[in-house]
Design an enzyme around this catalytic site. Structure first.
Site, short mmCIF file in Angstrom:
data_model
loop_
_atom_site.label_atom_id
_atom_site.label_comp_id
_atom_site.label_asym_id
_atom_site.label_seq_id
_atom_site.Cartn_x
_atom_site.Cartn_y
_atom_site.Cartn_z
N ASN A 63 0.85 -1.20 0.00
CA ASN A 63 0.00 0.00 0.00
C ASN A 63 0.88 1.25 0.00
O ASN A 63 0.78 2.12 0.89
CB ASN A 63 -0.94 -0.02 1.20
N HIS B 152 -8.48 3.57 8.47
CA HIS B 152 -9.06 2.31 7.99
C HIS B 152 -10.47 2.09 8.52
O HIS B 152 -11.29 1.45 7.85
CB HIS B 152 -8.17 1.12 8.40
#
Length: 463
Positions: free
Chosen positions: A318, A349
């Site tokens: 990521n 998140h």
């Protein structure tokens, strides 16, 4: 999931068309901005229906902040509003919509838009509100000197290439791409004339797109064959725990973690290919003279699978989110940058407890791994056999440490997470604490306290 794949495949076709028929030589910047924005809005509505209104509300709220807030505070207000709205949406999905009905799962695009809003706000603050000598070299390069127009702002946040799966990119790179300066700008950064070119080359992304589509296809096949056959939940099955020795459980943990990766490889590589197909993502020329299209790449699979340190693994997984965390948090945090960055990552998140178990554990393991590397690695560099042995051991430990850390990220809830860590005897937590107690942790240089001019001044003084 079907909507996601359909939209991304359609976006891929639209990206090729966009590059061929609406390239900078065929259409004005305004037309390119408008097309990218309208298609992005259409994809959002197609995928999420009325829930896509959350994306547009957040975008317009922060456009107002960007134009009305004072420059010294623009990044703070934008950050609080964007992260606050994202968190409220995360809460509503879990407690109102019962852990995310598929039609309400608009959080992915909202997370990407939050990254872009905060990135642009910080870069505007750097470009208008700070002196060049106060900035690091990277902050200087990415600083935005003028507020964008409404069309530029909407295009950057809602363009069809990144609305569904990202990745986040820097505002200056995106505007240069729309205006047709992207390739030239990147070639100048690597001094392309010294690479042997007597005129400005016109690199084609077709080869890079085809290569990434092959990775996407393989990832899809692995996802369909492996992921469902090796579920993460099996590692806390009572029968499995009763009959399987500890070392075998560790081995199976590695297998199920590997099986969980292909869906991320698929989504991120396809998103990268979509941007490349539109002509966006060129990053320069490597030492062999090969054109590179990895400016927006979100992962480096080889470096992930061969990582010999926790830091190396994180830096190649990521990638664009890691870059965002560095630019808006780590480089600007006045204290404890590592801990604050992990906490922000967890908050971004969502609010599932598993995210916080993962990122808080990540803080501990990162600090322990840094201490071991700083205090021990140099003893193993004196000979090739020692270095090979060191790399093998650190590869095994790194891969198992990552598996141990990310298991709660997949499990999400508290009960299975505690059950998992009990079955693992909390061994990584205990070992990390012992390492931190036994080994000194050298403080790292932190860029927020070391702007570019200070580094130069220190160098002059030392001479």
């Amino acid at each position: 999931q079907i909507n996601f794949v359909a939209c991304q495949l359609f976006a891929l076709l639209a990206a090729f068309w966009f590059r061929i028929y609406l390239g900078p030589s065929h259409a004005s910047s305004a037309v390119r901005h408008a097309f990218a924005t309208l298609f992005g809005i259409y994809f959002a509505v197609f995928c999420f229906g009325w829930y896509s209104i959350h994306l547009f509300v957040l975008v317009m709220m922060n456009y107002g902040i960007m134009n009305m807030a004072s420059i010294p505070n623009i990044h703070r207000y934008s950050f609080v509003v964007a992260m606050g709205y994202l968190t409220l949406c995360h809460i509503s999905r879990i407690y109102i919509f019962h852990y995310g009905i598929l039609t309400t799962d608009f959080s992915g695009p909202l997370m990407i838009i939050t990254q872009k809003i905060t990135t642009l706000a910080c870069q505007l603050h750097d470009g208008i509100g700070r002196q060049a000598e106060e900035l690091t070299a990277e902050q200087n390069r990415l600083a935005v000197k003028t507020r964008p127009s409404l069309l530029e702002y909407l295009s950057y946040l809602l363009n069809f290439m990144s609305i569904i799966a990202g990745p986040c990119s820097n505002y200056k790179d995106y505007i240069a791409f729309i205006e047709g300066r992207h390739v030239h700008m990147k070639l100048l950064e690597v001094n392309w004339k010294q690479k042997g070119y007597d005129r400005l080359p016109d690199p084609s992304p077709t080869g890079a797109v085809m290569y990434k589509l092959c990775i996407t296809l393989v990832s899809l096949i692995l996802f369909l064959t492996l992921t469902k056959n090796f579920p993460m939940a099996y590692i806390i099955d009572n029968e499995f725990l009763d009959k399987t020795p500890f070392l075998s459980r560790l081995g199976y943990l590695y297998v199920v973690t590997q099986a969980a990766k292909p869906k991320y490889y698929f989504a991120w590589t396809l998103a990268d290919a979509v941007n490349n197909a539109a002509g966006y993502g060129f990053s320069g020329v490597d030492e062999r003279g090969t054109f590179r299209w990895d400016l927006l790449s979100n992962l480096n699979i080889w470096n992930i699978e061969t990582a010999t340190s926790f830091k190396m693994y994180i830096e190649n997984w990521n990638i664009q989110t890691a870059a965002w965390l560095k630019r808006v948090c780590y480089d600007r945090a006045p204290w404890y940058p590592t801990a604050l960055t992990f906490i922000l990552s967890a908050l971004w998140h969502g609010i599932y407890p598993g995210y916080y178990f993962t990122f808080l554990t990540g803080i501990l393991i990162t600090l322990a791994a840094r201490a071991i590397r700083n205090n021990c690695r140099h003893y193993f560099l004196s000979s090739v056999p020692l270095k090979i042995a060191y790399d093998i051991v650190t590869w095994v430990v790194t891969q198992l440490a990552v598996c141990y850390t990310v298991a709660p990220f997949v499990m999400l809830a508290v009960e299975p997470t505690i059950k998992f860590y009990k079955s693992m005897y909390f061994h990584m937590h205990i070992l990390s604490i012992l390492v931190l107690l036994a080994l000194p942790l050298r403080p790292q240089a932190h860029s927020v306290r070391k702007p570019q001019n200070q580094v130069v001044q220190n160098s002059v003084k030392s001479k």
